[in-house]
Design a protein around this motif. Structure first.
Motif, short mmCIF file in Angstrom:
data_model
loop_
_atom_site.label_atom_id
_atom_site.label_comp_id
_atom_site.label_asym_id
_atom_site.label_seq_id
_atom_site.Cartn_x
_atom_site.Cartn_y
_atom_site.Cartn_z
N CYS A 188 -11.52 -0.49 1.53
CA CYS A 188 -10.68 -0.30 0.33
C CYS A 188 -9.65 -1.41 0.17
CB CYS A 188 -9.99 1.07 0.38
SG CYS A 188 -11.15 2.44 0.27
N GLY A 189 -8.99 -1.77 1.29
CA GLY A 189 -7.95 -2.80 1.22
C GLY A 189 -8.52 -4.14 0.77
N LEU A 190 -9.65 -4.54 1.36
CA LEU A 190 -10.25 -5.81 0.96
C LEU A 190 -10.73 -5.74 -0.49
CD1 LEU A 190 -12.23 -7.05 4.09
CD2 LEU A 190 -9.87 -7.43 3.44
N ALA A 191 -11.24 -4.56 -0.91
CA ALA A 191 -11.71 -4.42 -2.29
C ALA A 191 -10.55 -4.48 -3.29
CB ALA A 191 -12.47 -3.09 -2.45
N ARG A 192 -9.33 -4.14 -2.82
CA ARG A 192 -8.15 -4.24 -3.69
C ARG A 192 -7.54 -5.64 -3.62
NH1 ARG A 192 -3.61 -2.22 -2.20
NH2 ARG A 192 -4.11 -1.71 -0.05
N PHE A 204 -2.97 7.58 -9.90
CA PHE A 204 -3.58 6.71 -8.90
C PHE A 204 -2.55 6.40 -7.81
CE2 PHE A 204 -6.52 5.49 -12.41
CZ PHE A 204 -7.71 5.80 -11.76
N SER A 205 -2.89 6.72 -6.57
CA SER A 205 -1.96 6.45 -5.45
C SER A 205 -2.18 5.05 -4.91
CB SER A 205 -2.19 7.46 -4.32
OG SER A 205 -1.76 8.72 -4.72
N TRP A 206 -1.69 4.05 -5.64
CA TRP A 206 -1.82 2.67 -5.14
C TRP A 206 -0.97 2.51 -3.89
CZ3 TRP A 206 -5.33 -0.62 -7.05
CH2 TRP A 206 -5.82 -0.41 -8.34
N PRO A 207 -1.53 1.98 -2.82
CA PRO A 207 -0.70 1.74 -1.62
C PRO A 207 0.43 0.77 -1.98
CG PRO A 207 -3.03 1.54 -1.11
CD PRO A 207 -2.92 1.62 -2.61
N GLU A 208 1.63 1.07 -1.52
CA GLU A 208 2.78 0.27 -1.94
C GLU A 208 3.16 -0.84 -0.96
OE1 GLU A 208 5.53 3.38 -2.69
OE2 GLU A 208 4.60 3.86 -4.62
N ALA A 209 2.86 -0.62 0.32
CA ALA A 209 3.27 -1.60 1.33
C ALA A 209 2.51 -2.91 1.16
CB ALA A 209 3.02 -1.05 2.72
N THR A 210 3.23 -4.01 1.24
CA THR A 210 2.56 -5.32 1.17
C THR A 210 2.99 -6.22 2.33
OG1 THR A 210 4.33 -6.10 -0.28
CG2 THR A 210 2.30 -5.36 -1.35
N ALA A 211 4.07 -5.83 3.03
CA ALA A 211 4.61 -6.69 4.09
C ALA A 211 3.72 -6.71 5.32
CB ALA A 211 6.01 -6.21 4.47
N ILE A 212 3.60 -7.89 5.93
CA ILE A 212 2.88 -8.03 7.20
C ILE A 212 3.91 -7.74 8.29
CG2 ILE A 212 1.43 -9.53 8.60
CD1 ILE A 212 0.38 -9.25 5.74
N THR A 213 3.87 -6.55 8.85
CA THR A 213 4.89 -6.14 9.81
C THR A 213 4.35 -6.15 11.24
OG1 THR A 213 4.20 -3.85 9.56
CG2 THR A 213 5.97 -4.60 8.10
N ARG A 214 5.27 -6.02 12.19
CA ARG A 214 4.86 -5.97 13.59
C ARG A 214 3.97 -4.73 13.88
NH1 ARG A 214 7.31 -8.09 18.56
NH2 ARG A 214 8.90 -9.00 17.27
N PRO A 215 4.36 -3.53 13.38
CA PRO A 215 3.47 -2.37 13.62
C PRO A 215 2.06 -2.58 13.06
CG PRO A 215 5.60 -1.63 12.81
CD PRO A 215 5.62 -3.12 12.73
N ALA A 275 -16.55 -0.74 -4.29
CA ALA A 275 -15.16 -0.31 -4.37
C ALA A 275 -14.33 -1.26 -5.23
CB ALA A 275 -14.56 -0.21 -2.96
N PHE A 276 -14.66 -2.55 -5.15
CA PHE A 276 -13.95 -3.56 -5.95
C PHE A 276 -14.06 -3.24 -7.45
CE2 PHE A 276 -14.33 -7.54 -8.43
CZ PHE A 276 -13.07 -8.08 -8.20
N ILE A 277 -15.27 -2.88 -7.87
CA ILE A 277 -15.48 -2.54 -9.29
C ILE A 277 -14.63 -1.33 -9.68
CG2 ILE A 277 -17.21 -1.76 -10.98
CD1 ILE A 277 -19.32 -3.30 -9.26
N ALA A 278 -14.59 -0.33 -8.79
CA ALA A 278 -13.81 0.88 -9.08
C ALA A 278 -12.32 0.57 -9.23
CB ALA A 278 -14.03 1.92 -7.99
N PHE A 279 -11.78 -0.26 -8.32
CA PHE A 279 -10.36 -0.59 -8.40
C PHE A 279 -10.07 -1.40 -9.67
CE2 PHE A 279 -10.52 0.06 -3.68
CZ PHE A 279 -9.65 1.13 -3.67
N ARG A 280 -11.00 -2.28 -10.04
CA ARG A 280 -10.85 -3.06 -11.26
C ARG A 280 -10.82 -2.14 -12.49
NH1 ARG A 280 -11.58 -8.59 -12.09
NH2 ARG A 280 -10.06 -9.50 -10.68
#
Lengths: 141, 144
Positions: A110-114, B77-88, B58-63
């Protein structure tokens, strides 16, 4: 060197399309990301309808082999490793997926597709470490 | 009330389809997954095609969803909000990769395998759940 005797392009691609369709449907119908570790974790932390759909999804995964069995014999599953190793690996996968906010499905599919950079970094990290682990176990130890 | 059941039915069917896809792809077989991860040995590229096929759909669906005000069953639509590359994110993914590489099981295939009644699959799932709960426990403790 490619292992031509085990490479199964048709069934791999077909299975991949089915997995993608499952992710697409959960997104387009429910508006939710098909991340298995996140959904599983949510069966403990959420309540009411939020918990209900997650339990339903996990139940679907658990019962999928039963549906398969009605149509065809189950494909072989070879598990190597004793119970201790399986327990340790399960623990690592659980801790890692939760800490890293996702696994092969949530980040890798899913992440890569987004086109999420965060998921790309996560996927490259777990793929890299998994490849290194197999290399060490199979070729160095 | 009725809507909840429809959402659960839809999630159930998605779970079934996801599991059937894993079985079809051969990904419920840890030996096949390890065959992919063993890039320096005899390499089985199948898993790459699984990912490619899944990501493409899945790419088509998100588009498509970007032009939709809400999902087909009228949820947000529950778009994931986190974008930061964190240590965890990095530490977690590395631990995940280590566990995945040790036996060739990740959460989806492990649940499918456990569903067949496999003792190996069940042991893996029980400890995976413990791992998930441990992280939630310590993260809740840390933030309180």
């Amino acid at each position: 060197m490619i292992d031509w005797s085990h490479f199964t392009p048709e069934s791999a691609l077909t299975g991949g399309l089915m997995i993608g369709l499952a992710c697409a449907l959960l997104w387009l119908l429910n508006g939710r990301i098909a991340g298995i570790s996140g959904i599983t974790a949510g069966t403990f932390t959420s309540s009411g309808s939020e918990r209900q759909w997650r339990l339903a999804f996990v139940l679907g995964l658990l019962l999928s082999s039963w549906l398969w069995l009605m149509l065809a014999p189950l494909p072989v599953a070879e598990v190597t490793g004793n119970y201790g190793l399986l327990a340790a690996a399960g623990l690592l996968v659980g801790i890692g997926a939760r800490l890293g906010s996702g696994c092969t499905s949530g980040h890798g599919v899913c992440g890569l597709a987004r086109l999420s950079m965060r998921s790309l970094v996560a996927t490259l990290t777990f793929m890299g470490v998994a490849v290194a682990t197999v290399f060490i176990v199979r070729h160095l130890l | 009330m009725q809507k909840h059941w429809i959402l659960s039915l839809s999630a159930f069917i998605c779970g079934l389809l996801f599991g059937l896809g894993l079985l079809m792809a051969g990904m419920a077989n840890p030996a096949k997954v390890l065959g992919f991860l063993d890039v320096t040995g005899l390499w089985d590229p199948s898993l790459a095609l699984v990912m490619l096929g899944a990501i493409a759909v899945a790419f088509i669906a998100f588009r498509l969803s970007k032009k939709m005000p809400q999902s087909l069953l009228n949820t947000k639509f529950s778009w994931p909000e986190a974008t930061a590359i964190t240590r965890p994110l990095l530490v977690g993914s590395a631990l995940f990769g280590l566990g995945w590489g040790l036996v060739g099981l990740c959460p989806g295939p492990a649940l499918v395998l456990a569903g067949t009644g496999s003792v190996e699959g069940l042991i893996f799932i029980v400890f995976m759940l413990i791992g998930i709960r441990l992280v939630d426990y310590f993260q809740a403790k840390q933030s309180s």
